[in-house]
Write an enzyme that holds these catalytic residues in place. Sequence first.
Site, PDB file in Angstrom:
ATOM      1  N   ASP A  38      82.701 -17.726  10.673  1.00 47.73           N
ATOM      2  CA  ASP A  38      82.071 -18.785  11.230  1.00 47.73           C
ATOM      3  C   ASP A  38      83.020 -19.758  11.870  1.00 47.73           C
ATOM      4  O   ASP A  38      82.780 -20.837  12.380  1.00 47.73           O
ATOM      5  CB  ASP A  38      81.047 -19.695  10.474  1.00 47.73           C
ATOM      6  CG  ASP A  38      82.136 -20.099   9.085  1.00 47.73           C
ATOM      7  OD1 ASP A  38      83.086 -19.817   9.092  1.00 47.73           O
ATOM      8  OD2 ASP A  38      81.244 -20.683   8.391  1.00 47.73           O
ATOM      9  N   HIS A 242     103.340  -8.183  30.553  1.00 48.76           N
ATOM     10  CA  HIS A 242     102.687  -9.007  29.854  1.00 48.76           C
ATOM     11  C   HIS A 242     102.721  -8.915  28.390  1.00 48.76           C
ATOM     12  O   HIS A 242     101.998  -9.107  27.576  1.00 48.76           O
ATOM     13  CB  HIS A 242     100.850  -8.525  29.895  1.00 48.76           C
ATOM     14  CG  HIS A 242     100.393  -8.884  31.284  1.00 48.76           C
ATOM     15  ND1 HIS A 242      99.400  -8.440  32.032  1.00 48.76           N
ATOM     16  CD2 HIS A 242     101.156  -9.598  32.499  1.00 48.76           C
ATOM     17  CE1 HIS A 242      99.109  -8.756  33.470  1.00 48.76           C
ATOM     18  NE2 HIS A 242     100.102  -9.475  33.505  1.00 48.76           N
ATOM     19  N   ASP A 259     107.003 -17.260  31.248  1.00 51.67           N
ATOM     20  CA  ASP A 259     105.755 -17.276  32.403  1.00 51.67           C
ATOM     21  C   ASP A 259     105.016 -18.249  31.617  1.00 51.67           C
ATOM     22  O   ASP A 259     104.060 -17.909  30.720  1.00 51.67           O
ATOM     23  CB  ASP A 259     105.533 -16.060  32.534  1.00 51.67           C
ATOM     24  CG  ASP A 259     104.551 -16.230  33.572  1.00 51.67           C
ATOM     25  OD1 ASP A 259     103.866 -17.211  33.982  1.00 51.67           O
ATOM     26  OD2 ASP A 259     104.032 -14.893  34.312  1.00 51.67           O
ATOM     27  N   ASP A 270     101.077 -22.015  37.199  1.00 46.97           N
ATOM     28  CA  ASP A 270     101.616 -20.614  36.768  1.00 46.97           C
ATOM     29  C   ASP A 270     103.016 -20.615  37.234  1.00 46.97           C
ATOM     30  O   ASP A 270     103.216 -20.403  38.320  1.00 46.97           O
ATOM     31  CB  ASP A 270     100.632 -19.585  37.492  1.00 46.97           C
ATOM     32  CG  ASP A 270     100.938 -18.146  37.083  1.00 46.97           C
ATOM     33  OD1 ASP A 270     101.582 -17.968  36.142  1.00 46.97           O
ATOM     34  OD2 ASP A 270     100.495 -16.981  37.451  1.00 46.97           O
ATOM     35  N   HIS A 349     104.614  -5.156  40.631  1.00 52.20           N
ATOM     36  CA  HIS A 349     103.493  -5.760  40.895  1.00 52.20           C
ATOM     37  C   HIS A 349     103.575  -6.444  42.229  1.00 52.20           C
ATOM     38  O   HIS A 349     104.504  -6.381  42.968  1.00 52.20           O
ATOM     39  CB  HIS A 349     103.372  -6.893  39.646  1.00 52.20           C
ATOM     40  CG  HIS A 349     104.462  -7.623  39.681  1.00 52.20           C
ATOM     41  ND1 HIS A 349     104.834  -8.841  40.406  1.00 52.20           N
ATOM     42  CD2 HIS A 349     105.502  -7.815  38.510  1.00 52.20           C
ATOM     43  CE1 HIS A 349     105.782  -9.733  39.863  1.00 52.20           C
ATOM     44  NE2 HIS A 349     106.394  -8.783  39.027  1.00 52.20           N
ATOM     45  N   HIS A 353      99.220 -14.190  43.689  1.00 50.47           N
ATOM     46  CA  HIS A 353      97.612 -13.957  43.716  1.00 50.47           C
ATOM     47  C   HIS A 353      97.161 -15.627  43.737  1.00 50.47           C
ATOM     48  O   HIS A 353      97.881 -16.473  43.567  1.00 50.47           O
ATOM     49  CB  HIS A 353      97.292 -13.760  42.275  1.00 50.47           C
ATOM     50  CG  HIS A 353      97.944 -14.481  40.993  1.00 50.47           C
ATOM     51  ND1 HIS A 353      97.628 -15.665  40.743  1.00 50.47           N
ATOM     52  CD2 HIS A 353      99.054 -13.870  40.214  1.00 50.47           C
ATOM     53  CE1 HIS A 353      98.325 -15.911  39.665  1.00 50.47           C
ATOM     54  NE2 HIS A 353      99.285 -15.119  39.637  1.00 50.47           N
ATOM     55  N   HIS A 360      94.366 -16.317  37.716  1.00 54.24           N
ATOM     56  CA  HIS A 360      94.190 -15.282  38.731  1.00 54.24           C
ATOM     57  C   HIS A 360      92.642 -15.791  39.454  1.00 54.24           C
ATOM     58  O   HIS A 360      91.774 -15.357  38.857  1.00 54.24           O
ATOM     59  CB  HIS A 360      94.039 -13.713  38.094  1.00 54.24           C
ATOM     60  CG  HIS A 360      95.391 -13.847  37.664  1.00 54.24           C
ATOM     61  ND1 HIS A 360      95.374 -12.422  36.910  1.00 54.24           N
ATOM     62  CD2 HIS A 360      96.417 -13.903  37.635  1.00 54.24           C
ATOM     63  CE1 HIS A 360      96.812 -12.176  36.642  1.00 54.24           C
ATOM     64  NE2 HIS A 360      97.248 -13.212  37.087  1.00 54.24           N
ATOM     65  N   GLU A 383     105.743 -14.728  43.168  1.00 54.59           N
ATOM     66  CA  GLU A 383     106.355 -14.301  41.786  1.00 54.59           C
ATOM     67  C   GLU A 383     106.753 -13.102  42.021  1.00 54.59           C
ATOM     68  O   GLU A 383     106.691 -12.042  41.215  1.00 54.59           O
ATOM     69  CB  GLU A 383     105.284 -14.481  40.545  1.00 54.59           C
ATOM     70  CG  GLU A 383     103.993 -13.673  41.046  1.00 54.59           C
ATOM     71  CD  GLU A 383     102.885 -13.860  39.739  1.00 54.59           C
ATOM     72  OE1 GLU A 383     103.479 -13.455  38.816  1.00 54.59           O
ATOM     73  OE2 GLU A 383     101.770 -14.356  40.065  1.00 54.59           O
ATOM     74  N   TYR A 387     112.671  -5.381  37.317  1.00 53.46           N
ATOM     75  CA  TYR A 387     112.739  -5.275  35.922  1.00 53.46           C
ATOM     76  C   TYR A 387     113.343  -3.987  35.757  1.00 53.46           C
ATOM     77  O   TYR A 387     112.905  -2.823  36.350  1.00 53.46           O
ATOM     78  CB  TYR A 387     111.429  -5.193  35.470  1.00 53.46           C
ATOM     79  CG  TYR A 387     110.524  -6.223  35.811  1.00 53.46           C
ATOM     80  CD1 TYR A 387     110.595  -7.417  34.981  1.00 53.46           C
ATOM     81  CD2 TYR A 387     109.635  -6.287  37.002  1.00 53.46           C
ATOM     82  CE1 TYR A 387     109.567  -8.383  35.431  1.00 53.46           C
ATOM     83  CE2 TYR A 387     108.985  -7.269  37.493  1.00 53.46           C
ATOM     84  CZ  TYR A 387     108.928  -8.296  36.626  1.00 53.46           C
ATOM     85  OH  TYR A 387     108.093  -9.502  36.980  1.00 53.46           O
ATOM     86  N   ARG A 405     111.798 -12.513  36.820  1.00 50.00           N
ATOM     87  CA  ARG A 405     110.734 -13.107  37.537  1.00 50.00           C
ATOM     88  C   ARG A 405     111.186 -14.600  37.727  1.00 50.00           C
ATOM     89  O   ARG A 405     111.177 -15.282  36.968  1.00 50.00           O
ATOM     90  CB  ARG A 405     109.359 -12.939  37.082  1.00 50.00           C
ATOM     91  CG  ARG A 405     108.035 -13.174  37.923  1.00 50.00           C
ATOM     92  CD  ARG A 405     106.896 -12.557  37.341  1.00 50.00           C
ATOM     93  NE  ARG A 405     106.074 -13.034  36.169  1.00 50.00           N
ATOM     94  CZ  ARG A 405     106.384 -12.291  34.933  1.00 50.00           C
ATOM     95  NH1 ARG A 405     106.760 -10.928  35.187  1.00 50.00           N
ATOM     96  NH2 ARG A 405     105.957 -12.783  34.001  1.00 50.00           N
ATOM     97  N   GLU A 407     108.579 -17.530  39.699  1.00 50.30           N
ATOM     98  CA  GLU A 407     107.354 -17.911  40.158  1.00 50.30           C
ATOM     99  C   GLU A 407     106.902 -19.334  40.447  1.00 50.30           C
ATOM    100  O   GLU A 407     107.313 -19.996  39.414  1.00 50.30           O
ATOM    101  CB  GLU A 407     106.123 -17.198  39.052  1.00 50.30           C
ATOM    102  CG  GLU A 407     104.720 -17.480  39.455  1.00 50.30           C
ATOM    103  CD  GLU A 407     103.729 -16.864  38.372  1.00 50.30           C
ATOM    104  OE1 GLU A 407     104.061 -16.660  37.060  1.00 50.30           O
ATOM    105  OE2 GLU A 407     102.713 -16.630  38.940  1.00 50.30           O
TER     106      GLU A 407
HETATM  107  N1  GLY Z   1     101.082 -15.521  34.341  1.00 49.17           N
HETATM  108  C1  GLY Z   1     100.213 -14.511  34.837  1.00 49.17           C
HETATM  109  C2  GLY Z   1     100.731 -14.363  36.221  1.00 49.17           C
HETATM  110  O1  GLY Z   1     101.831 -14.446  36.562  1.00 49.17           O
HETATM  111  O2  GLY Z   1      99.950 -13.530  37.016  1.00 49.17           O
HETATM  112 MN    MN Z   2     102.856 -16.156  35.864  1.00 51.37          MN
HETATM  113 MN    MN Z   3     100.953 -15.423  38.223  1.00 52.60          MN
END
Ligand code: GLY
Ligand code: MN
Ligand code: MN
Length: 444
Positions: A38, A242, A259, A270, A349, A353, A360, A383, A387, A405, A407
């Site tokens: 609960d 991720h 991140d 982000d 990637h 976005h 996102h 971003e 890697y 990365r 971003e």
């Molecule tokens: N933090 C998720 C992305 O960078 O898309």
């Molecule tokens: Mn991110």
């Molecule tokens: Mn992102």
Amino acid sequence: MTTLYDEAARRRKELMQQMEPNSIALLCAAPLATRSNDTEYLYRQSSDFYYLSGFVEHDAVLALIPGRAQGEVVLFCQEKDKTRELWTGVLMGPEKAIKKLKIDDAFPIGDIDDILPGLLEGRERVYYSMGKDPRFDQRVMDWVKIVRGKARQGAQPPGEFLVLDHLLNEMRLLKSAREIKLMEKAGAISAQAHKRAMAICEPGRKEYELEAEIVHEFMRSGSRAPAYNNIVAAGKNACILHYIENDSTIKDGDLVLIDAGCEYEYYAADITRTFPANGKFSKEQKALYEICLDAQLQAIAAVKPGASWDAPHNATVEVITEGLVALGLLKGDVKTLIKSEAYKDFYMHRAGHWLGIDVHDVGDYKIDGKWRLMEPGMVTTIEPGIYVAPDNTSVDKKWRGIGIRIEDDVLVTRTGHRVISEGAPKTVEEIERFMAQSRACAVA
Ligand code: GLY
Ligand code: MN
Ligand code: MN
């Protein structure tokens, strides 16, 4: 300044103007999600519901009925209830909701099955986000069935069902001045949080110790929660895109990829920064970092009104492929390697976005099969990453396990762009200087 409720009212009007004649739109509040037994997860309103109402309670339905003489905007929400409120907090209740949310009418959610079929009656089209929540799908069908059941008494059930998402998504894609302010604030808080994590980082700490600094900075600055599961990835963990376990020990010689972005009044930041755990980049780390940074800066430069959504991504692909060839991680002709997508072994990637109420965020990336053009008021992340998988035997050992990365969040302006997530060190020099200074302060 425009308030949230004024802005939501304006959005409802704009949406209703775009709806087909004789239609109704139905939106359902996000359900409360059980964590275990609960206890529940921290509640967060559905993004669309919030966008159109500013209302943050669960168990609510919003109906938009353009042209309805007795009122176009009707909310169903929980009733005031002293005993319940004692346990789970103050409820707005229908009466107050009418005034506060600037809507036409509000009813207890418990009465919805009696009232809503009447609102559907005679409306030819129903807009809603079908297929997202099976329980709401079922309820809409049940209400339609009730109207059908009264067909012999002359009731006309709706015959057409339309997805609401497209109209709403396009509206959400273009941010207002108020939204931009909130996103700038989310960016500033998040940049400060990155600085704090960077400042306390040293080999031997757990990744989650850095996460704790970040969350502390978010909450002390007015953000109730991260906008997504924040990533603190040391060493080869950074090659897992991720990675959210955040429970490894940071080692000397590791790069640390963070991140992390907060949600501030429902708007997301982000940001990713990657830095050396011991304060000094190794030769290989620095070489790859400079490529990634160059890719990011060139992609940011490509953000402007009228540019293709694909332009920043293409810029990152070119810079990264060229850089990897120059360092010997990729072999061959740059153009051919881009065409064969050989870079995807290291950069798998896309460059960004949309960003907004959702990290996102909504909004089409293509229109009629072609990448859309950027317009002032859109916000995108930029971003790029590099890697090198720990088991990539096609490259020299010295490169393996490095994950980077970088971003930032970029607003398309009338004349070009503005980075709205600045504040955390980004160049090699800035990062090394900042980390050295932080250490000096800690020792002093
Ligand atoms: N933090 C998720 C992305 O960078 O898309
Ligand atoms: Mn991110
Ligand atoms: Mn992102």
